[in-house]
Design an enzyme around this catalytic site. Structure first.
Site, short mmCIF file in Angstrom:
data_model
loop_
_atom_site.label_atom_id
_atom_site.label_comp_id
_atom_site.label_asym_id
_atom_site.label_seq_id
_atom_site.Cartn_x
_atom_site.Cartn_y
_atom_site.Cartn_z
N LYS A 169 6.40 -1.89 1.88
CA LYS A 169 5.22 -1.27 2.51
C LYS A 169 4.07 -2.27 2.41
O LYS A 169 3.16 -2.14 1.58
CB LYS A 169 4.91 0.09 1.87
CG LYS A 169 4.12 0.99 2.82
CD LYS A 169 4.22 2.44 2.42
CE LYS A 169 3.22 3.32 3.15
NZ LYS A 169 3.35 3.41 4.60
N ARG B 113 8.06 4.08 -4.89
CA ARG B 113 8.11 3.16 -3.75
C ARG B 113 7.08 2.04 -3.92
O ARG B 113 7.35 0.88 -3.57
CB ARG B 113 7.89 3.92 -2.44
CG ARG B 113 8.08 3.01 -1.22
CD ARG B 113 8.05 3.79 0.09
NE ARG B 113 6.76 4.41 0.34
CZ ARG B 113 6.49 5.18 1.38
NH1 ARG B 113 7.44 5.44 2.29
NH2 ARG B 113 5.29 5.70 1.55
N TYR C 129 0.82 -1.20 0.00
CA TYR C 129 0.00 0.00 0.00
C TYR C 129 0.86 1.25 0.00
O TYR C 129 2.09 1.18 0.13
CB TYR C 129 -0.94 0.00 1.21
CG TYR C 129 -0.27 0.34 2.54
CD1 TYR C 129 0.59 -0.55 3.16
CD2 TYR C 129 -0.50 1.56 3.17
CE1 TYR C 129 1.20 -0.24 4.37
CE2 TYR C 129 0.11 1.88 4.38
CZ TYR C 129 0.96 0.97 4.98
OH TYR C 129 1.57 1.29 6.16
N LEU D 76 11.23 1.31 6.83
CA LEU D 76 10.53 1.73 5.61
C LEU D 76 11.28 2.95 5.05
O LEU D 76 11.58 3.88 5.81
CB LEU D 76 9.09 2.12 5.93
CG LEU D 76 8.30 2.48 4.67
CD1 LEU D 76 7.85 1.21 3.97
CD2 LEU D 76 7.11 3.34 5.00
N HIS E 10 -0.90 -21.14 -0.08
CA HIS E 10 0.18 -20.18 0.17
C HIS E 10 0.94 -19.77 -1.10
O HIS E 10 1.32 -18.63 -1.26
CB HIS E 10 1.18 -20.74 1.19
CG HIS E 10 0.65 -20.80 2.59
ND1 HIS E 10 -0.47 -21.52 2.93
CD2 HIS E 10 1.08 -20.22 3.73
CE1 HIS E 10 -0.71 -21.39 4.22
NE2 HIS E 10 0.22 -20.59 4.73
N GLU F 169 12.89 2.46 13.69
CA GLU F 169 11.93 3.52 13.36
C GLU F 169 10.84 3.48 14.42
O GLU F 169 11.07 3.00 15.53
CB GLU F 169 11.40 3.34 11.94
CG GLU F 169 10.80 1.97 11.67
CD GLU F 169 10.32 1.78 10.24
OE1 GLU F 169 10.26 2.74 9.47
OE2 GLU F 169 9.97 0.63 9.89
C1 LIG Z 1 6.67 1.85 9.63
C2 LIG Z 1 6.68 3.21 9.00
N1 LIG Z 1 7.85 3.88 8.95
C3 LIG Z 1 7.92 5.12 8.39
C4 LIG Z 1 6.79 5.72 7.87
C5 LIG Z 1 6.89 7.09 7.25
O1 LIG Z 1 6.83 7.00 5.84
P1 LIG Z 1 6.30 8.21 4.95
O2 LIG Z 1 7.16 9.38 5.28
O3 LIG Z 1 6.51 7.74 3.55
O4 LIG Z 1 4.88 8.43 5.31
C6 LIG Z 1 5.56 5.06 7.89
C7 LIG Z 1 4.37 5.68 7.34
O5 LIG Z 1 3.28 5.19 7.41
C8 LIG Z 1 5.52 3.76 8.47
O6 LIG Z 1 4.36 3.08 8.52
#
Ligand SMILES: Cc1ncc(COP(=O)(O)O)c(C=O)c1O
Length: 286
Positions: free
Chosen positions: A147, A52, A33, A203, A102, A179
């Site tokens: 993602k 992305r 997503y 991410l 699967h 993160e």
């Molecule tokens: C796990 C995670 N890390 C970082 C981010 C930040 O990403 P972005 O700046 O592309 O929204 C998100 C955003 O939803 C996230 O879910």
């Protein structure tokens, strides 16, 4: 009246949009997503979000169901069909519908779904005072750069933050910062902005890139490297960033003040630059 969503080639009211119970997104969380902010009805960093998306689709071996130009057209149409000036566009692509098994079924069509909701960026109060966060162990899988819609780990972690009345949970894996449950994390030490490098443990945030570009343009020294837990706990400043939260100061970590306990000087500078940058990009797009 129910909001308009997009599903597999059609715009329709959300309450009429239906998918099969055998959709692999529903059965396995087999999909990816994006969340794209739109300011004044203009999607921000759309190209980067679509790059992305392509990367996530490649990583899980789903053919992109549409070329970039078609994604762009549909996203703009979805935004046009909604009332708010500032919106948060959510899109997801799943592998599609097949008998539960699967292994990847052959010859099925990916399911494409999009919706949009009003974008609520942080209030002035949050920007001025910062937010409280807790810390936790990053027990998610080892492909956090995808993602993926399989967000159970992130949901459990985010709920742990909510249970502690915290805005986010700052995560450590093997003694190093990764993160947060739905945001990227930065720290400032001795005037230098530090962030974990983009690898399989985080991410690749679109806002992360914007923050780093703006900081570098302001002459703030930037370092991308592994950051130890003790460096985070003794940081002068901690920030979080995401498409919906933009950039926000973390002023309390596990109940203790971060630095002075107020949003720091480096944060205030980059936050201001971020707001100016947004306005500039939107004017250029107009
Ligand atoms: C796990 C995670 N890390 C970082 C981010 C930040 O990403 P972005 O700046 O592309 O929204 C998100 C955003 O939803 C996230 O879910």
């Amino acid at each position: 009246m129910s909001d308009t969503v997009y599903l597999n080639g059609e715009f329709l009211p959300a309450d009429q949009a239906k998918i099969s119970v055998l959709d692999r997104g529903f059965i396995f969380g087999d999909g990816v997503y994006e969340v794209i902010p739109a300011y004044s009805r203009r999607p921000f960093r759309l190209k980067e979000h679509l790059v992305r998306l392509q990367r996530s689709l490649d990583a899980i071996r789903i053919d992109n169901p549409m070329p970039e130009a078609e994604w762009t057209r549909l996203i703009q149409e979805l935004i046009a069909r909604h009332g708010s000036e500032d919106q948060s566009v959510y899109l997801q692509v799943t592998r599609g519908v097949a008998k539960r098994d699967h292994t990847f079924p052959k010859g099925i069509r990916p399911t494409v779904f999009m919706m949009s909701s009003p974008l609520t960026t942080p209030t002035k109060e949050l920007v001025d005072n910062g937010v409280a966060c807790v810390t936790g162990t990053d027990y998610r899988w080892l492909k956090c750069d995808i993602k993926s819609i399989s967000l159970l780990g992130n949901c459990l972690l985010r709920q742990a933050a909510a249970d502690a009345d915290a805005a986010e949970i700052v995560l450590f894996r093997d003694g190093h910062l990764t993160e947060a449950s739905a945001s990227s994390i930065f720290i400032v030490r001795d005037g230098r902005l530090l962030a974990p490098p983009k690898d399989h443990l985080i991410l690749p945030g679109i806002t992360y890139d914007v923050v780093l570009e703006l900081a570098a343009a302001c002459g703030i020294p930037v370092e991308l490297r592994p950051i130890s837990e003790s460096e985070v706990r003794s940081a002068d400043e901690i920030w979080l960033s995401s498409s919906t939260r933009e950039v926000l100061a973390v002023t309390k970590l596990d109940g203790k003040p971060v630095g002075s306990g107020r949003p720091g000087e480096v944060f205030r500078r980059v936050h201001q630059e971020f707001q100016a940058f947004k306005r500039k990009v939107m004017r250029q797009a107009a």
